[in-house]
Design an enzyme around this catalytic site. Structure first.
Site, PDB file in Angstrom:
ATOM      1  N   TYR A 183      -1.509  -1.063  10.534  1.00  0.00           N
ATOM      2  CA  TYR A 183      -1.596  -1.444   8.966  1.00  0.00           C
ATOM      3  C   TYR A 183      -0.641  -1.196   8.014  1.00  0.00           C
ATOM      4  O   TYR A 183       0.184  -1.699   7.198  1.00  0.00           O
ATOM      5  CB  TYR A 183      -3.015  -1.166   8.633  1.00  0.00           C
ATOM      6  CG  TYR A 183      -3.385  -1.150   7.081  1.00  0.00           C
ATOM      7  CD1 TYR A 183      -3.755  -2.388   6.257  1.00  0.00           C
ATOM      8  CD2 TYR A 183      -3.113  -0.109   6.150  1.00  0.00           C
ATOM      9  CE1 TYR A 183      -3.914  -2.621   4.941  1.00  0.00           C
ATOM     10  CE2 TYR A 183      -3.293  -0.287   4.882  1.00  0.00           C
ATOM     11  CZ  TYR A 183      -3.735  -1.189   4.255  1.00  0.00           C
ATOM     12  OH  TYR A 183      -3.982  -1.354   3.112  1.00  0.00           O
ATOM     13  N   SER A 187       0.784  -1.197   0.106  1.00  0.00           N
ATOM     14  CA  SER A 187      -0.095  -0.068  -0.075  1.00  0.00           C
ATOM     15  C   SER A 187       1.035   1.164  -0.004  1.00  0.00           C
ATOM     16  O   SER A 187       1.895   1.184   0.542  1.00  0.00           O
ATOM     17  CB  SER A 187      -0.895   0.118   1.326  1.00  0.00           C
ATOM     18  OG  SER A 187      -1.518   1.284   1.466  1.00  0.00           O
ATOM     19  N   LYS A 231       2.327  -2.968   5.857  1.00  0.00           N
ATOM     20  CA  LYS A 231       2.615  -2.719   4.670  1.00  0.00           C
ATOM     21  C   LYS A 231       4.137  -2.467   4.229  1.00  0.00           C
ATOM     22  O   LYS A 231       4.572  -2.738   3.295  1.00  0.00           O
ATOM     23  CB  LYS A 231       1.618  -1.792   4.078  1.00  0.00           C
ATOM     24  CG  LYS A 231       0.141  -2.505   4.100  1.00  0.00           C
ATOM     25  CD  LYS A 231      -0.151  -3.629   3.021  1.00  0.00           C
ATOM     26  CE  LYS A 231      -1.411  -3.859   2.958  1.00  0.00           C
ATOM     27  NZ  LYS A 231      -1.595  -4.944   1.945  1.00  0.00           N
TER      28      LYS A 231
HETATM   29  P1  NAP Z   1     -11.710  -5.744  -0.607  1.00  0.00           P
HETATM   30  O1  NAP Z   1     -12.258  -4.844  -1.734  1.00  0.00           O
HETATM   31  O2  NAP Z   1     -12.466  -5.521   0.593  1.00  0.00           O
HETATM   32  O3  NAP Z   1     -11.617  -7.254  -1.022  1.00  0.00           O
HETATM   33  C1  NAP Z   1     -11.072  -8.148   0.038  1.00  0.00           C
HETATM   34  C2  NAP Z   1     -10.971  -9.429  -0.660  1.00  0.00           C
HETATM   35  O4  NAP Z   1     -10.142 -10.225   0.410  1.00  0.00           O
HETATM   36  C3  NAP Z   1     -12.268 -10.083  -0.501  1.00  0.00           C
HETATM   37  O5  NAP Z   1     -12.191 -10.965  -1.912  1.00  0.00           O
HETATM   38  C4  NAP Z   1     -12.357 -11.089   0.635  1.00  0.00           C
HETATM   39  O6  NAP Z   1     -13.237 -12.178   0.558  1.00  0.00           O
HETATM   40  C5  NAP Z   1     -10.845 -11.396   0.823  1.00  0.00           C
HETATM   41  N1  NAP Z   1     -10.304 -11.580   2.080  1.00  0.00           N
HETATM   42  C6  NAP Z   1     -10.581 -10.764   3.228  1.00  0.00           C
HETATM   43  N2  NAP Z   1      -9.763 -11.512   4.416  1.00  0.00           N
HETATM   44  C7  NAP Z   1      -8.993 -12.494   3.929  1.00  0.00           C
HETATM   45  C8  NAP Z   1      -8.299 -13.515   4.262  1.00  0.00           C
HETATM   46  N3  NAP Z   1      -8.017 -13.513   5.626  1.00  0.00           N
HETATM   47  N4  NAP Z   1      -7.800 -14.482   3.514  1.00  0.00           N
HETATM   48  C9  NAP Z   1      -8.263 -14.705   2.234  1.00  0.00           C
HETATM   49  N5  NAP Z   1      -9.037 -13.720   1.501  1.00  0.00           N
HETATM   50  C10 NAP Z   1      -9.358 -12.626   2.318  1.00  0.00           C
HETATM   51  O7  NAP Z   1     -10.265  -5.193  -0.369  1.00  0.00           O
HETATM   52  P2  NAP Z   1      -9.276  -4.551  -1.478  1.00  0.00           P
HETATM   53  O8  NAP Z   1      -9.412  -2.987  -1.281  1.00  0.00           O
HETATM   54  O9  NAP Z   1      -9.348  -4.989  -2.954  1.00  0.00           O
HETATM   55  O10 NAP Z   1      -7.870  -4.752  -0.943  1.00  0.00           O
HETATM   56  C11 NAP Z   1      -7.011  -5.658  -1.276  1.00  0.00           C
HETATM   57  C12 NAP Z   1      -5.494  -5.470  -1.097  1.00  0.00           C
HETATM   58  O11 NAP Z   1      -5.166  -4.397  -1.593  1.00  0.00           O
HETATM   59  C13 NAP Z   1      -5.226  -5.502   0.300  1.00  0.00           C
HETATM   60  O12 NAP Z   1      -3.980  -6.042   0.656  1.00  0.00           O
HETATM   61  C14 NAP Z   1      -5.222  -4.140   0.532  1.00  0.00           C
HETATM   62  O13 NAP Z   1      -4.164  -3.843   1.790  1.00  0.00           O
HETATM   63  C15 NAP Z   1      -4.699  -3.398  -0.455  1.00  0.00           C
HETATM   64  N6  NAP Z   1      -4.612  -1.993  -0.767  1.00  0.00           N
HETATM   65  C16 NAP Z   1      -5.988  -1.387  -0.734  1.00  0.00           C
HETATM   66  C17 NAP Z   1      -6.068  -0.198  -1.066  1.00  0.00           C
HETATM   67  C18 NAP Z   1      -7.381   0.505  -1.434  1.00  0.00           C
HETATM   68  O14 NAP Z   1      -7.494   1.662  -1.185  1.00  0.00           O
HETATM   69  N7  NAP Z   1      -8.624  -0.359  -1.516  1.00  0.00           N
HETATM   70  C19 NAP Z   1      -5.227   0.598  -0.875  1.00  0.00           C
HETATM   71  C20 NAP Z   1      -3.878   0.094  -0.860  1.00  0.00           C
HETATM   72  C21 NAP Z   1      -3.886  -1.478  -0.692  1.00  0.00           C
HETATM   73  P3  NAP Z   1     -13.730 -12.971   1.747  1.00  0.00           P
HETATM   74  O15 NAP Z   1     -14.660 -12.293   2.630  1.00  0.00           O
HETATM   75  O16 NAP Z   1     -14.651 -13.911   1.125  1.00  0.00           O
HETATM   76  O17 NAP Z   1     -12.715 -13.613   2.314  1.00  0.00           O
END
Ligand code: NAP
Length: 266
Positions: A170, A157, A174
């Protein structure tokens, strides 16, 4: 579920991942889903996973609708050893090899700065965000070695560079992924395994909804982004496809920030 797509463009993608077997964790929604989609549209055979079977089933259906030809999936909570084994076994049973691992899962059970974070939340954050990433890499290594090479991508992130005020622990987790990327890249280079990382900025997903759902939160968020907009999950999918492809054949140990111009230096 937030899955804004470039679906109409999908037929224009190249086939840089043709025939490659790609495991993406936490890929039934958000960034993981977009990564799975892009790898699949570029010819990859994709294995999706997350904790809930229904989400896995729905994601497979949706990916097929989006034009991904080869996609299977299973439940996998990344912090559970048997689940990780099941995920790798599925890939081997179905396709006989693994070429790509994208470690994308992360949690943030508490909002607050570092000293406000409970020990329990700290442990959970490091367990899922860092320890599981290390274990996935360790456990996929023999398969990539058998395959005479491959690619690992960690999803970190932009908060790993400039910690978010209310996402203290968090953000530290990261930052740790940048170190994991560097250490593994050097360690695995002789096996022809490349290890890279992506630092997304604020991407419109369920995970980040607190940053844009209210007008005031959105205004505050946009004020920190030089491009004055949030990113789309597909804009991370494309970076990941590049890193996994031969277009990035001379890159290992690197982190690409895709964050609309937000600061990306430690
Ligand atoms: P999201 O839209 O909330 O999606 C989360 C996904 O992770 C879902 O498919 C969920 O499905 C699954 N999940 C949650 N906990 C899990 C676990 N313990 N094991 C396996 N699967 C799990 O999240 P996102 O924003 O795409 O984030 C994905 C990644 O991007 C993360 O590493 C996050 O830190 C990073 N990121 C996000 C942002 C942002 O602004 N969105 C920015 C920087 C980095 P289930 O509920 O079925 O498990």
């Amino acid at each position: 579920m937030i899955r804004r797509t470039f679906a109409t463009m999908s037929n224009n993608f190249g086939k840089r991942l043709d025939g490659r077997v790609c495991i993406v964790t936490a890929s039934t929604d958000g960034i993981g889903f977009a990564i799975a989609k892009r790898l699949g549209l570029e010819g990859g055979k994709v294995i999706v996973s997350s904790r809930k079977q229904k989400n896995v089933d729905d994601a497979i259906q949706e990916l097929k609708k989006e034009g991904v030809n080869e996609v299977i999936g299973t439940t996998c909570h990344v912090a559970i050893s048997e689940d990780r084994k099941k995920l790798f076994n599925l890939a081997i049973e179905k396709y006989g090899k693994i070429d790509v691992l994208v470690s994308n899962a992360a949690v943030n059970p508490e909002v607050g700065c570092v000293t406000d974070t409970s020990e329990k939340a700290w442990d959970k954050i490091f367990d899922v965000n860092v320890k599981s990433a290390y274990l996935l890499a360790k456990e996929v290594k023999p398969y990539l070695q058998q395959n005479k090479g491959g690619s690992i991508v960690f999803v970190s992130s932009i908060g790993g560079y400039s910690p978010f005020d209310l996402l203290g622990a968090y953000s530290v987790s990261k930052t740790a992924l940048f170190g994991l990327t560097k250490a593994l890249a050097v360690e695995l280079v002789h096996d022809n395994i490349r290890v890279n990382c992506i630092a997304p900025g604020v991407i419109e997903t369920k995970f980040s909804s607190a940053l844009y759902e209210s007008e005031s939160a959105k205004e505050e968020t946009l004020s920190r982004i030089p491009m004055k907009r949030m990113g789309k999950a597909d804009e991370i999918g494309s970076v990941c496809a590049f890193l996994c492809s031969d277009d990035a054949s001379y890159m290992t140990g690197e982190t690409i920030a895709a964050a609309g111009g937000m600061l990306s230096r430690l």
